[in-house]
Design an enzyme around this catalytic site. Sequence first.
Site, short mmCIF file in Angstrom:
data_model
loop_
_atom_site.label_atom_id
_atom_site.label_comp_id
_atom_site.label_asym_id
_atom_site.label_seq_id
_atom_site.Cartn_x
_atom_site.Cartn_y
_atom_site.Cartn_z
N HIS A 1 0.84 -1.20 0.00
CA HIS A 1 0.00 0.00 0.00
C HIS A 1 0.87 1.24 0.00
O HIS A 1 2.04 1.22 0.38
CB HIS A 1 -0.97 0.02 1.18
N CYS B 1 3.50 -4.53 6.65
CA CYS B 1 3.12 -4.40 5.24
C CYS B 1 4.31 -3.88 4.43
O CYS B 1 5.34 -3.49 4.97
CB CYS B 1 1.94 -3.46 5.08
#
Length: 689
Positions: free
Chosen positions: A634, A650
């Site tokens: 992301h 992440c």
Amino acid sequence: MRVRGIFLLPAMALATLSVSCPRPASEPAATSPAPAPASGVTAPLAAAAPAVAAPAPSAARAEDAAPPGEEAATAPGALAAAPGGDPLALPALPPELVDDGSDKLPEIDPPPATSPTAAEEEVHELASIARETWIFAEPRWTSRRIGYLRAGAVVARRPEPSGRTSCADGWYHIEPNGYVCIGASATLNIHDLAVEASSRRPVRRFASPTLPVVRGEAAPATTQAGEATLAATQPGETALAATQPGETALTATQPGANALAATQPGETALAATQPGETALAATQPGETALAATQPGANALAATQPGANALAATQPGANALATTQAGDATTLLGGLPYTYVMSRSPTPPLYARLPNEDEQRGAEPDLAGHLLRAATAARAPDFVAPPPPDATPSVLLYGRPAPGLAGDRRSPDALVLGRARTRSGFALLSTFDHDGRRFGLTTDLAVLPLDRTRVIRPSAFVGLALPEGVTLPVAFARRRHAARLVPGERGGVTRAPLRFREAIPLSGASRRLGGIDYLEARDGSLVRSDEVVRVDPLPRTPAWAVRGRKWIDVSIDKQSLVAYEGTRPVYVTLVSTGADGLGDPKTTRSTIQGLFRIHTKHVTVTMDGDEEDEDPFDFRDVPFVQYFTEGFAFHAAYWHDDFGTPRSHGCVNLSPLDAAWLFEWTTPEVPAEWHGALSLRKGTLVSIRP
């Protein structure tokens, strides 16, 4: 980190992580079990095996068709081994990652017959009035979910419903596929107040060249009011659209920068960042002539690897478009909205525009705060909000903003609550009221912007690799690095390198004066201790067949390379988990292994528990792509440390990199959709040390 108010896949059994990126919420009871998504093979993996040459696929093989032998992949027990296993060494795709056809949609409604007067026929549409309006593979609640719409999205539909099973107002087939139930989260009234208030759509810079349709009062002629877009001049090119009023398509941020022609194929254009500096513009086929908007940024505009980002219509023409001097607005870069971060004390979230007395009542420190805000606005690093839009009509005459489906708002409420510490918000619009600037968030709350900090997005961007240009590529990792440029009469001169500038390398190296140098493709030399070098793969994965897209992430290098078969097409720097190669279940480390992307969101909210040592509430995190459990790619709008481990687990990318990767990977997210889900057709992801 966790996802709030969003469901990833029907009946997914995902482990709850105490650390990592967002945790998906549980599914509602109304949803029946569906086939589990490909969650991937997580580390530890099989011990390294000898390199296996990529099989020669037939020309007719589809991207995700299994190569010969994949169906008989090694048994699951053979994949377990010591930590540090290499996903690139797997002899074939594990069975759980092979496309088994489970993504194929049933053919229920035949396409309507096209009449000669079809162009004149009425267009039938429906609209989303919720944060998530789910799209199902079949017209029933127990069917598989394939995506969702966000409030304000308007999509074409069939004139008549395809059924009414547990949906009194009907299931409608929408474009390009799937079914939506008209009811609590969707309406046939495309002029609903919630639709009108949410009509400004997120900007997807590298999506289809067709500009998104924006309905209602906020509808500008381009993606934002007053923007201009540079036209691409070659097939496959897409020009960058400026994303703030009055701006022209970006390539430079200072006036007076001129573009010089690069003389060798494969060179990367250097962007001018100060008046009078020069930027190299590619003038030969295959060159990348990309301009940066801040020092250290590598330019990007092509929507396909290898496409040039030049807006000039003739070779040698200037490639730089400049913004007006003194322009106080900031570029969206790759972000889908304008973003702000809360200051302390955190701002109130108003249900409607407050008058002066109501502001003083809700904000007791208002007088002193406004004085401090005026002082902060004069600071050299202050980022001004974009020029104001017109006040949204839904807020005129003291009316409260309409709530989205499921919101419980008292009609008399003034304050909906306060922002949490370290909160981020995406804004649909900004406007002036009683001498203050306010913003309307995607949740339809009214926010005083003087209690926030407007985000200046990172200008860092990776490097597209056209045909003929490949790895290795280096990125300058020191802020005062330099390259040695050979002179015409011998000797060398020093030329500064921008921080994180991408340098395509020839593969050769030299040792001068006791210092190791790497040779760039243009013949210049860079110190090996001032760059991070991204090399070709140590081995070719057996499953890297021609045309298959896959992503390779190196935690040690903090790098990401996008591949099509064995050819690298894009390289950049990322931020993986802050705890490096630790256990992802107990530390902030990124999981290792081989996975498939299964769920994609244009934006989704991520937050942490209040008791966490690092609490946060980031609304509308851009371009999220989940590949296993709570781990995802992301964009990060709250930091600019790409190339350094930083995340909760992440893989963080710069906004421009995340925007490009989102459109390159599968499953595809149609233009008006906000998310898409896939069981076995998502892009492969390899994460290794």
